[in-house]
Design a protein around this motif. Structure first.
Motif, PDB file in Angstrom:
ATOM      1  N   SER A  98      11.543-123.217 -50.166  1.00 42.45           N
ATOM      2  CA  SER A  98      10.347-122.551 -50.687  1.00 42.45           C
ATOM      3  C   SER A  98      10.649-121.803 -51.987  1.00 42.45           C
ATOM      4  O   SER A  98       9.880-121.892 -52.960  1.00 42.45           O
ATOM      5  CB  SER A  98       9.786-121.578 -49.638  1.00 42.45           C
ATOM      6  N   LEU A  99      11.761-121.081 -52.029  1.00 41.00           N
ATOM      7  CA  LEU A  99      12.121-120.359 -53.250  1.00 41.00           C
ATOM      8  C   LEU A  99      12.514-121.321 -54.366  1.00 41.00           C
ATOM      9  O   LEU A  99      12.177-121.096 -55.532  1.00 41.00           O
ATOM     10  CB  LEU A  99      13.266-119.391 -52.963  1.00 41.00           C
ATOM     11  N   PHE A 100      13.218-122.390 -54.018  1.00 36.66           N
ATOM     12  CA  PHE A 100      13.611-123.374 -55.032  1.00 36.66           C
ATOM     13  C   PHE A 100      12.389-124.049 -55.649  1.00 36.66           C
ATOM     14  O   PHE A 100      12.309-124.201 -56.879  1.00 36.66           O
ATOM     15  CB  PHE A 100      14.534-124.418 -54.412  1.00 36.66           C
ATOM     16  N   VAL A 101      11.442-124.444 -54.809  1.00 38.65           N
ATOM     17  CA  VAL A 101      10.218-125.059 -55.318  1.00 38.65           C
ATOM     18  C   VAL A 101       9.447-124.064 -56.178  1.00 38.65           C
ATOM     19  O   VAL A 101       8.962-124.410 -57.267  1.00 38.65           O
ATOM     20  CB  VAL A 101       9.337-125.568 -54.157  1.00 38.65           C
ATOM     21  N   GLY A 102       9.349-122.810 -55.723  1.00 38.85           N
ATOM     22  CA  GLY A 102       8.629-121.801 -56.488  1.00 38.85           C
ATOM     23  C   GLY A 102       9.261-121.531 -57.846  1.00 38.85           C
ATOM     24  O   GLY A 102       8.565-121.478 -58.866  1.00 38.85           O
ATOM     25  N   ILE A 103      10.584-121.374 -57.875  1.00 34.80           N
ATOM     26  CA  ILE A 103      11.281-121.101 -59.134  1.00 34.80           C
ATOM     27  C   ILE A 103      11.188-122.296 -60.078  1.00 34.80           C
ATOM     28  O   ILE A 103      10.918-122.146 -61.276  1.00 34.80           O
ATOM     29  CB  ILE A 103      12.754-120.739 -58.865  1.00 34.80           C
ATOM     30  N   ILE A 108       8.875-124.726 -65.120  1.00 35.16           N
ATOM     31  CA  ILE A 108       8.153-125.807 -65.806  1.00 35.16           C
ATOM     32  C   ILE A 108       6.828-125.295 -66.363  1.00 35.16           C
ATOM     33  O   ILE A 108       6.463-125.574 -67.518  1.00 35.16           O
ATOM     34  CB  ILE A 108       7.918-126.987 -64.848  1.00 35.16           C
ATOM     35  N   VAL A 109       6.095-124.537 -65.553  1.00 33.78           N
ATOM     36  CA  VAL A 109       4.789-124.009 -65.973  1.00 33.78           C
ATOM     37  C   VAL A 109       4.939-123.089 -67.180  1.00 33.78           C
ATOM     38  O   VAL A 109       4.188-123.202 -68.167  1.00 33.78           O
ATOM     39  CB  VAL A 109       4.121-123.274 -64.796  1.00 33.78           C
ATOM     40  N   ILE A 110       5.906-122.170 -67.124  1.00 36.48           N
ATOM     41  CA  ILE A 110       6.093-121.223 -68.222  1.00 36.48           C
ATOM     42  C   ILE A 110       6.527-121.939 -69.495  1.00 36.48           C
ATOM     43  O   ILE A 110       6.043-121.633 -70.594  1.00 36.48           O
ATOM     44  CB  ILE A 110       7.132-120.150 -67.824  1.00 36.48           C
ATOM     45  N   PHE A 111       7.419-122.915 -69.378  1.00 36.79           N
ATOM     46  CA  PHE A 111       7.892-123.639 -70.559  1.00 36.79           C
ATOM     47  C   PHE A 111       6.752-124.398 -71.237  1.00 36.79           C
ATOM     48  O   PHE A 111       6.522-124.248 -72.446  1.00 36.79           O
ATOM     49  CB  PHE A 111       9.015-124.601 -70.166  1.00 36.79           C
ATOM     50  N   ILE A 112       6.035-125.207 -70.474  1.00 34.89           N
ATOM     51  CA  ILE A 112       4.949-126.004 -71.064  1.00 34.89           C
ATOM     52  C   ILE A 112       3.848-125.098 -71.600  1.00 34.89           C
ATOM     53  O   ILE A 112       3.353-125.285 -72.721  1.00 34.89           O
ATOM     54  CB  ILE A 112       4.386-126.997 -70.038  1.00 34.89           C
ATOM     55  N   GLY A 113       3.443-124.105 -70.810  1.00 34.61           N
ATOM     56  CA  GLY A 113       2.374-123.211 -71.240  1.00 34.61           C
ATOM     57  C   GLY A 113       2.735-122.424 -72.485  1.00 34.61           C
ATOM     58  O   GLY A 113       1.897-122.242 -73.379  1.00 34.61           O
ATOM     59  N   VAL A 167       4.812-132.511 -60.246  1.00 35.13           N
ATOM     60  CA  VAL A 167       3.352-132.581 -60.331  1.00 35.13           C
ATOM     61  C   VAL A 167       2.735-131.192 -60.452  1.00 35.13           C
ATOM     62  O   VAL A 167       1.889-130.948 -61.327  1.00 35.13           O
ATOM     63  CB  VAL A 167       2.776-133.323 -59.104  1.00 35.13           C
ATOM     64  N   ILE A 168       3.157-130.264 -59.608  1.00 37.42           N
ATOM     65  CA  ILE A 168       2.601-128.911 -59.680  1.00 37.42           C
ATOM     66  C   ILE A 168       2.957-128.254 -61.003  1.00 37.42           C
ATOM     67  O   ILE A 168       2.103-127.648 -61.669  1.00 37.42           O
ATOM     68  CB  ILE A 168       3.108-128.058 -58.493  1.00 37.42           C
ATOM     69  N   GLY A 169       4.216-128.376 -61.413  1.00 35.59           N
ATOM     70  CA  GLY A 169       4.643-127.755 -62.665  1.00 35.59           C
ATOM     71  C   GLY A 169       3.948-128.325 -63.876  1.00 35.59           C
ATOM     72  O   GLY A 169       3.626-127.604 -64.829  1.00 35.59           O
ATOM     73  N   ALA A 170       3.690-129.630 -63.855  1.00 36.30           N
ATOM     74  CA  ALA A 170       3.101-130.282 -65.024  1.00 36.30           C
ATOM     75  C   ALA A 170       1.583-130.091 -65.116  1.00 36.30           C
ATOM     76  O   ALA A 170       0.996-130.394 -66.162  1.00 36.30           O
ATOM     77  CB  ALA A 170       3.414-131.777 -64.993  1.00 36.30           C
ATOM     78  N   LEU A 171       0.953-129.587 -64.053  1.00 39.02           N
ATOM     79  CA  LEU A 171      -0.507-129.488 -64.057  1.00 39.02           C
ATOM     80  C   LEU A 171      -1.031-128.068 -63.858  1.00 39.02           C
ATOM     81  O   LEU A 171      -2.245-127.890 -63.733  1.00 39.02           O
ATOM     82  CB  LEU A 171      -1.088-130.406 -62.972  1.00 39.02           C
ATOM     83  N   ILE A 233       1.146-122.080 -53.019  1.00 40.47           N
ATOM     84  CA  ILE A 233       0.696-123.477 -53.101  1.00 40.47           C
ATOM     85  C   ILE A 233       1.601-124.388 -52.273  1.00 40.47           C
ATOM     86  O   ILE A 233       1.123-125.237 -51.513  1.00 40.47           O
ATOM     87  CB  ILE A 233       0.653-123.936 -54.570  1.00 40.47           C
ATOM     88  N   GLU A 234       2.921-124.203 -52.411  1.00 42.09           N
ATOM     89  CA  GLU A 234       3.848-125.033 -51.640  1.00 42.09           C
ATOM     90  C   GLU A 234       3.659-124.811 -50.149  1.00 42.09           C
ATOM     91  O   GLU A 234       3.648-125.776 -49.363  1.00 42.09           O
ATOM     92  CB  GLU A 234       5.288-124.707 -52.048  1.00 42.09           C
ATOM     93  N   SER A 235       3.508-123.552 -49.734  1.00 40.11           N
ATOM     94  CA  SER A 235       3.345-123.248 -48.316  1.00 40.11           C
ATOM     95  C   SER A 235       2.044-123.828 -47.779  1.00 40.11           C
ATOM     96  O   SER A 235       2.007-124.374 -46.667  1.00 40.11           O
ATOM     97  CB  SER A 235       3.379-121.732 -48.096  1.00 40.11           C
ATOM     98  N   ALA A 236       0.962-123.721 -48.566  1.00 38.82           N
ATOM     99  CA  ALA A 236      -0.326-124.243 -48.122  1.00 38.82           C
ATOM    100  C   ALA A 236      -0.297-125.762 -47.986  1.00 38.82           C
ATOM    101  O   ALA A 236      -0.786-126.325 -46.993  1.00 38.82           O
ATOM    102  CB  ALA A 236      -1.422-123.821 -49.108  1.00 38.82           C
ATOM    103  N   LEU A 237       0.279-126.451 -48.977  1.00 29.07           N
ATOM    104  CA  LEU A 237       0.355-127.907 -48.910  1.00 29.07           C
ATOM    105  C   LEU A 237       1.257-128.369 -47.764  1.00 29.07           C
ATOM    106  O   LEU A 237       0.925-129.331 -47.064  1.00 29.07           O
ATOM    107  CB  LEU A 237       0.875-128.456 -50.242  1.00 29.07           C
ATOM    108  N   SER A 238       2.375-127.681 -47.568  1.00 30.49           N
ATOM    109  CA  SER A 238       3.274-128.046 -46.471  1.00 30.49           C
ATOM    110  C   SER A 238       2.632-127.761 -45.123  1.00 30.49           C
ATOM    111  O   SER A 238       2.819-128.523 -44.161  1.00 30.49           O
ATOM    112  CB  SER A 238       4.596-127.283 -46.600  1.00 30.49           C
ATOM    113  N   TYR A 239       1.878-126.691 -45.045  1.00 39.10           N
ATOM    114  CA  TYR A 239       1.157-126.360 -43.802  1.00 39.10           C
ATOM    115  C   TYR A 239       0.171-127.470 -43.437  1.00 39.10           C
ATOM    116  O   TYR A 239       0.012-127.823 -42.268  1.00 39.10           O
ATOM    117  CB  TYR A 239       0.437-125.032 -43.973  1.00 39.10           C
TER     118      TYR A 239
END
Length: 302
Positions: A98-103, A108-113, A167-171, A233-239
């Motif tokens: 969970s932490l790895f996916v979040g980080i 990715i989000v911060i870099f692209i944005g 996918v999450i990071g790029a969108l 988001i990761e927790s909700a999708l995995s749930y």
């Protein structure tokens, strides 16, 4: 004699060294007790999660029918799940995912944005119009539906986690791009930017060396808030069964046991630990973000 003493005293007095804005912000953040407690808790969670192989020796994938749905005991501190797997062990390994996916998603989000927002804000005009229309498209794109479709295609495959991250990071960078663009638009009118342009500095140099350092505080605050959002988001999708593959432990996957009424009512040890881990981690990140935001706010400095 009194005059000489006064002169010598004045001579020995040294002017106080002024503190930089970052030093002031750091001191103020350290004095924020709630933010510091949250930071310590988040560091504790990260350390025990990434050191999970050295903390526990239980196998996270082994199904043990003879130990299914056991209550917490000295052998299994948080009990076992419906497959006989140790909940405490899966909680630690789930924190790693969970932490790895979040980080990863946050980076990715911060870099692209940041790149899109800085370019759009600096150049303006036609470039700004094209990039902002593309950003509007990203903001209105059904990201969750797209993630669910892709994870259905790659379900059960080893690269399922990486598909989720990419996918999450790029969108999800649209909001960050808008914030960075607005800050760059305000900063580029200052004299230091005009001076850099007048001496022939390239746009890349002006953006990297002059503009981004002055928008860095905003980017840091946005990064903390994005980090919390990515974990949710990761927790909700995995749930829901569309995030991290079921064979890979994550807090969201563990929480999916709460879908069954029997587990929800009479076996709280299966879903309460991941639920508390998610809640406390998100609260800690938000408190840290608020502490950084307050520390970097010039109007709140003394």
């Amino acid at each position: 004699m009194e005059v000489v003493t006064q002169k010598s005293t004045r001579t020995n007095l040294k002017p106080r060294k002024s503190m930089s804005p970052w030093a002031i912000a750091r001191r103020k953040f350290v004095r924020n007790k709630l933010a510091m407690v949250s930071l310590c808790f988040l560091m504790f969670i990260a350390i025990i999660s990434f050191l999970a192989p050295h903390i526990t020796t239980q196998d996270i994938t082994r199904v043990n029918i003879s130990q299914m749905s056991l209550e917490p005991s000295s052998d299994h501190w948080l009990g076992t799940d419906k497959s006989g797997r140790d909940v405490f062990t899966r909680l630690l390994y789930g924190g790693r995912i969970s932490l790895f996916v979040g980080i990863s998603c946050t980076l990715i989000v911060i870099f692209i944005g940041t790149v899109i927002g800085a370019i759009a804000g600096y150049f303006g005009g036609f470039v700004d119009g094209i990039l902002m229309r593309f950003t509007d498209f990203i903001l209105n794109f059904p990201v969750l539906v797209f993630v669910i479709v892709l994870n259905t295609i790659f379900f059960g495959k080893a690269n399922g986690v990486w598909v989720l991250i990419v996918v999450i990071g790029a969108l999800y960078w649209g909001g960050i791009a808008r914030v960075v663009r607005s800050k760059v638009l305000a900063e580029k009118e200052n004299e230091y930017v005009l001076a850099a342009v007048s001496i022939g500095s390239s746009p890349a140099k002006v953006i990297i060396k002059h503009l981004l350092p002055n928008v860095l505080s905003t980017i840091i605050v946005q990064a903390t808030l994005t980090f919390a959002t990515m974990i949710i988001i990761e927790s909700a999708l995995s749930y829901l069964g569309f995030g991290v593959p079921q064979e890979v432990p994550s807090w969201g996957n563990m929480l999916s046991f709460a879908n069954e009424p029997d587990v929800l009512q009479s076996k709280p040890w299966m879903w309460m630990p991941p639920a508390l881990a998610i809640t406390l981690t998100i609260l800690s990140i938000n408190f840290i973000g608020e502490g950084i935001k307050d520390a970097l706010n010039p109007k709140s400095r003394r």
